[in-house]
Write a protein that holds these residues in place. Sequence first.
Motif, PDB file in Angstrom:
ATOM      1  N   ARG A 118     -13.248  -2.462   0.606  1.00 12.67           N
ATOM      2  CA  ARG A 118     -14.091  -1.335   1.233  1.00 12.67           C
ATOM      3  C   ARG A 118     -15.078  -2.118   2.183  1.00 12.67           C
ATOM      4  O   ARG A 118     -15.472  -3.098   1.962  1.00 12.67           O
ATOM      5  CB  ARG A 118     -14.916  -0.997   0.260  1.00 12.67           C
ATOM      6  CG  ARG A 118     -15.637   0.369   0.551  1.00 12.67           C
ATOM      7  CD  ARG A 118     -16.708   0.835  -0.345  1.00 12.67           C
ATOM      8  NE  ARG A 118     -17.880  -0.216  -0.291  1.00 12.67           N
ATOM      9  CZ  ARG A 118     -19.116  -0.326  -0.873  1.00 12.67           C
ATOM     10  NH1 ARG A 118     -19.192   0.539  -1.760  1.00 12.67           N
ATOM     11  NH2 ARG A 118     -20.010  -1.242  -0.717  1.00 12.67           N
ATOM     12  N   TRP A 175      -7.699  -4.357  -3.289  1.00 12.61           N
ATOM     13  CA  TRP A 175      -8.568  -3.146  -2.671  1.00 12.61           C
ATOM     14  C   TRP A 175      -9.648  -3.612  -1.998  1.00 12.61           C
ATOM     15  O   TRP A 175     -10.214  -4.732  -2.309  1.00 12.61           O
ATOM     16  CB  TRP A 175      -8.996  -2.047  -3.858  1.00 12.61           C
ATOM     17  CG  TRP A 175      -7.937  -1.685  -4.673  1.00 12.61           C
ATOM     18  CD1 TRP A 175      -7.494  -0.179  -4.699  1.00 12.61           C
ATOM     19  CD2 TRP A 175      -7.347  -2.009  -5.782  1.00 12.61           C
ATOM     20  NE1 TRP A 175      -6.752   0.073  -5.475  1.00 12.61           N
ATOM     21  CE2 TRP A 175      -6.563  -1.093  -6.349  1.00 12.61           C
ATOM     22  CE3 TRP A 175      -7.627  -3.210  -6.676  1.00 12.61           C
ATOM     23  CZ2 TRP A 175      -6.012  -1.281  -7.837  1.00 12.61           C
ATOM     24  CZ3 TRP A 175      -6.941  -3.658  -7.521  1.00 12.61           C
ATOM     25  CH2 TRP A 175      -5.882  -2.601  -8.037  1.00 12.61           C
ATOM     26  N   TRP A 215     -12.510   3.049   0.252  1.00 11.27           N
ATOM     27  CA  TRP A 215     -11.814   2.160  -0.248  1.00 11.27           C
ATOM     28  C   TRP A 215     -10.282   2.098   0.313  1.00 11.27           C
ATOM     29  O   TRP A 215      -9.943   3.358   0.596  1.00 11.27           O
ATOM     30  CB  TRP A 215     -11.864   1.960  -1.941  1.00 11.27           C
ATOM     31  CG  TRP A 215     -13.036   1.562  -2.399  1.00 11.27           C
ATOM     32  CD1 TRP A 215     -14.152   2.222  -2.658  1.00 11.27           C
ATOM     33  CD2 TRP A 215     -13.387   0.032  -2.834  1.00 11.27           C
ATOM     34  NE1 TRP A 215     -15.098   1.317  -3.367  1.00 11.27           N
ATOM     35  CE2 TRP A 215     -14.588  -0.031  -3.329  1.00 11.27           C
ATOM     36  CE3 TRP A 215     -12.549  -1.050  -2.786  1.00 11.27           C
ATOM     37  CZ2 TRP A 215     -15.115  -0.837  -3.935  1.00 11.27           C
ATOM     38  CZ3 TRP A 215     -13.193  -2.243  -3.252  1.00 11.27           C
ATOM     39  CH2 TRP A 215     -14.323  -2.444  -3.926  1.00 11.27           C
ATOM     40  N   GLN A 216      -9.701   1.076   0.552  1.00  9.32           N
ATOM     41  CA  GLN A 216      -8.524   1.076   0.794  1.00  9.32           C
ATOM     42  C   GLN A 216      -7.669   0.187  -0.148  1.00  9.32           C
ATOM     43  O   GLN A 216      -8.040  -0.913  -0.494  1.00  9.32           O
ATOM     44  CB  GLN A 216      -7.998   0.440   2.188  1.00  9.32           C
ATOM     45  CG  GLN A 216      -8.869   0.995   3.372  1.00  9.32           C
ATOM     46  CD  GLN A 216      -8.257   2.650   3.701  1.00  9.32           C
ATOM     47  OE1 GLN A 216      -7.192   2.755   3.456  1.00  9.32           O
ATOM     48  NE2 GLN A 216      -9.424   3.179   4.002  1.00  9.32           N
ATOM     49  N   GLY A 217      -6.293   0.652  -0.445  1.00  5.91           N
ATOM     50  CA  GLY A 217      -5.594   0.038  -1.602  1.00  5.91           C
ATOM     51  C   GLY A 217      -4.876   0.859  -2.565  1.00  5.91           C
ATOM     52  O   GLY A 217      -5.093   2.107  -2.673  1.00  5.91           O
ATOM     53  N   ARG A 262      -2.827  -2.881  -2.012  1.00  4.87           N
ATOM     54  CA  ARG A 262      -2.044  -3.549  -1.284  1.00  4.87           C
ATOM     55  C   ARG A 262      -1.652  -4.780  -2.209  1.00  4.87           C
ATOM     56  O   ARG A 262      -2.465  -5.005  -2.940  1.00  4.87           O
ATOM     57  CB  ARG A 262      -2.699  -3.850   0.082  1.00  4.87           C
ATOM     58  CG  ARG A 262      -2.813  -2.575   1.070  1.00  4.87           C
ATOM     59  CD  ARG A 262      -3.305  -3.138   2.133  1.00  4.87           C
ATOM     60  NE  ARG A 262      -3.512  -1.949   3.385  1.00  4.87           N
ATOM     61  CZ  ARG A 262      -4.270  -1.132   3.366  1.00  4.87           C
ATOM     62  NH1 ARG A 262      -5.684  -1.335   2.707  1.00  4.87           N
ATOM     63  NH2 ARG A 262      -4.458  -0.263   4.374  1.00  4.87           N
ATOM     64  N   GLY A 291       0.720  -1.230   0.119  1.00  8.44           N
ATOM     65  CA  GLY A 291       0.098   0.020  -0.094  1.00  8.44           C
ATOM     66  C   GLY A 291       0.738   1.267   0.061  1.00  8.44           C
ATOM     67  O   GLY A 291       0.295   2.344  -0.159  1.00  8.44           O
ATOM     68  N   THR A 329     -17.827   3.514   4.049  1.00  7.11           N
ATOM     69  CA  THR A 329     -16.514   3.636   4.261  1.00  7.11           C
ATOM     70  C   THR A 329     -15.845   3.802   3.082  1.00  7.11           C
ATOM     71  O   THR A 329     -16.197   3.387   1.863  1.00  7.11           O
ATOM     72  CB  THR A 329     -15.967   2.364   5.017  1.00  7.11           C
ATOM     73  OG1 THR A 329     -16.266   1.255   4.356  1.00  7.11           O
ATOM     74  CG2 THR A 329     -16.753   2.157   6.429  1.00  7.11           C
ATOM     75  N   VAL A 358      -9.820   5.273  -4.831  1.00  8.10           N
ATOM     76  CA  VAL A 358      -8.928   5.619  -3.927  1.00  8.10           C
ATOM     77  C   VAL A 358      -8.239   6.977  -4.695  1.00  8.10           C
ATOM     78  O   VAL A 358      -7.557   6.933  -5.470  1.00  8.10           O
ATOM     79  CB  VAL A 358      -7.598   4.916  -3.599  1.00  8.10           C
ATOM     80  CG1 VAL A 358      -6.780   5.221  -2.533  1.00  8.10           C
ATOM     81  CG2 VAL A 358      -8.327   3.516  -3.112  1.00  8.10           C
TER      82      VAL A 358
END
Length: 742
Positions: A401, A399, A408-410, A412, A294, A406, A725
């Motif tokens: 969520r 990624w 999204w994350q990534g 990674r 990430g 919330t 993101v």
Amino acid sequence: MYLASRTRLAALLAALAVGATGVTTWAHGRGGAPQPTALGAGIRPSVTEGTVVQVVAHPDDDLFFMNPDLSRSISTGVEVATVYLTSGESDGRNEAHSPHLEDPARPADRAAYAEARQNGIRAAYAEMATGDRTGAWRRTAVPTAGGGSAEVDVLVARPHVSLVWMQLREARSISGDNPDSLRGLWDGRAPALGSQLTSGTPVAAPFSYTREQAVEAIAGVFARYRPTTIRTQDPTPGRSPGGALLDHQDHVYGARFVQAAAERYAKSADADAGAGAAGAGAGSRGTGSAGAAGADTARPHFSVQNYVSYPNSSLPPTLGPRAAEEKLGYLKTYAWTDHRDWCGSPAGCGDRKTATRPTGAGWNQAIRYSRGDGTSWLTEGVSGRLWAVAVLDGRMAYWSRGGPATPWQGPRFLPGAGMDAGATAARLPDGRVAVFGTRTTLGTTPGEYGRALVYAVQAEPDGPFGPWRSLGTPDTKDLPDTSAISAPAVAVDPAGRLTVYVRDSARTLRARAQATPDGAFGGWRSLGGAGLQGDPVTATDSAGRRHVYAATARSVLAWTRPSPDATDASDAPLRGPFPTGLPATTGPLSASPRGDGVGLYFRLPGTGAVGTTLVTADGPEPSFSPVTGAGGEGGYGAVGVAGHRLTGRAGAGTAGLSGGPGGAPSWSESQMLYTGAPAAVVQPDGTAVAAALGLDAGLHVTTAPPAGAEPLGSLPPSSPWHGAVPPSTVAQAARAGSGWQR
């Protein structure tokens, strides 16, 4: 007439690209007027961004096999650079392939013929970018990282368009055994491959590359341009029953050099960033190993798209009439079909060999991806949490969520390199996610090149992924220069047992299954079929009956498992293959549960329109409803399915969303070109979420309300396509200033 078609496309893409902050435009259905749609706070509509680098073996491979992706990228104004590995000098005669036109007494001039091809390419690119084939170019010689030189041409009127001529010697034969070629260099039968300089090139002196230097030279081009999308040809097209490669040897081995160079580029950039982060001390941000999941990199991430070349000849056309006509127009410009001396070069203003048949072997009517055309890379894990997986930088990225409210994350990354384009994600009954893909091992000798199926499973729901595990390849007797297995389709039974289906290099269906949940996989089973194309797909209907489908050049084959209690590791796996009676498709299929059966979705040849049929399997053989259309202008590539919503390439090649069958199906078009295929899922409340990987290598998403929840007459989704993101300041800076000096 084709000029008008190109003008229309450029105008449409330009109109779609204006979306200012807070507003986006949507083209409603066929010929509908764009309508403004208000955005929620903080959502910026996606437009086509990034840097695209095409690497092909010969001048014209891009025009034949990567258009209209190429022309649409140029029309959006993103930076586009095309790299030609060889000069394409052939026999040195710039004349049509016709016995009554060829003059055997005329001396061959390979340098001049290579220059004529350059002139034709420059004309076609100038026309794609400005509408004027006579556009001026700035031509310079630059040193390469491999110790040679390359010619770099920059279009003066549109300096975001560049051509890079590596000017290596071509094989001068489609399949002949010539060690002095890219193939001989890759296989170690030639210690070095020399250059074939074109007449008029600014490169002053001949040079040669060893295999290592050739890889380094291409990796150096990537380092200069820092692409977010790399387009290349197919390194593993497979072989005919007689043993011949199904593609030109320069296409195949040029693509392998690109594989090696992309891997070199990714590793060297990561190492440089890791060293910089270590030197900067605590608080600096960089990427070293995959453990730095990430983290920002010193370069933007990149995806790879592989294209089918010669095999398109035997497959149905994928493009509609307008797209095919537009593509043919650029080929005619390259081929110098009017024979007017507009360029003033003694070598000629284009490729007269192509002028004999500018359509190629029907290639102007087709574009196909050899990998990364699957739509099963987005899934729900534990309730409400979404997971998306894709290959970036040769590594598996993901990624996630946590819920609609919330972020999204990534991305990674899972550890390990060498991953091929395309990924499949599957949800286990307890909410864990399993990720599947294929991995290519380059090796240091020809015999070490190969491809294997690999997978990783979360250790616990919503937890980290476990290590990669290999399932090998069903091609146990495969030669190192084929490895043409497909991406996997994955099914999960109610107990959590996984089964993977792949098309092997012989183009039959193979399967490997777990006997127990989380247990070892059994051996590869042969499920038959013949002439399979693309990737297989699978889905399970509401009664627990499993369906598997695979396209052929003429129709679709089906396999079914009528009993939900049977396992594919038992003595009675799927039944089939059954002929479906369906018409020919363009190749990519999608399958999704629908009613008491499975909906099968595909593109129809010659129009690119989306067709669908409902398949039921409650009898001895599956039955198919009449094929119906899903509306909208034709596109190409696979279609993602989420309930009544479909997503895929709409009329202008951008990411589109459809209301799907029922009512008056129509498509909304976005402002974004993408790579690979889109994916879509339905959340527990009925909301559809679609995802695509943009040319910027970023995840882009859109949502649409449940069926029946839209206001009367409303088609656009509840949110436009937008970056999942937001790009970081570091990533934005990495995109700036790429390429050789303009």
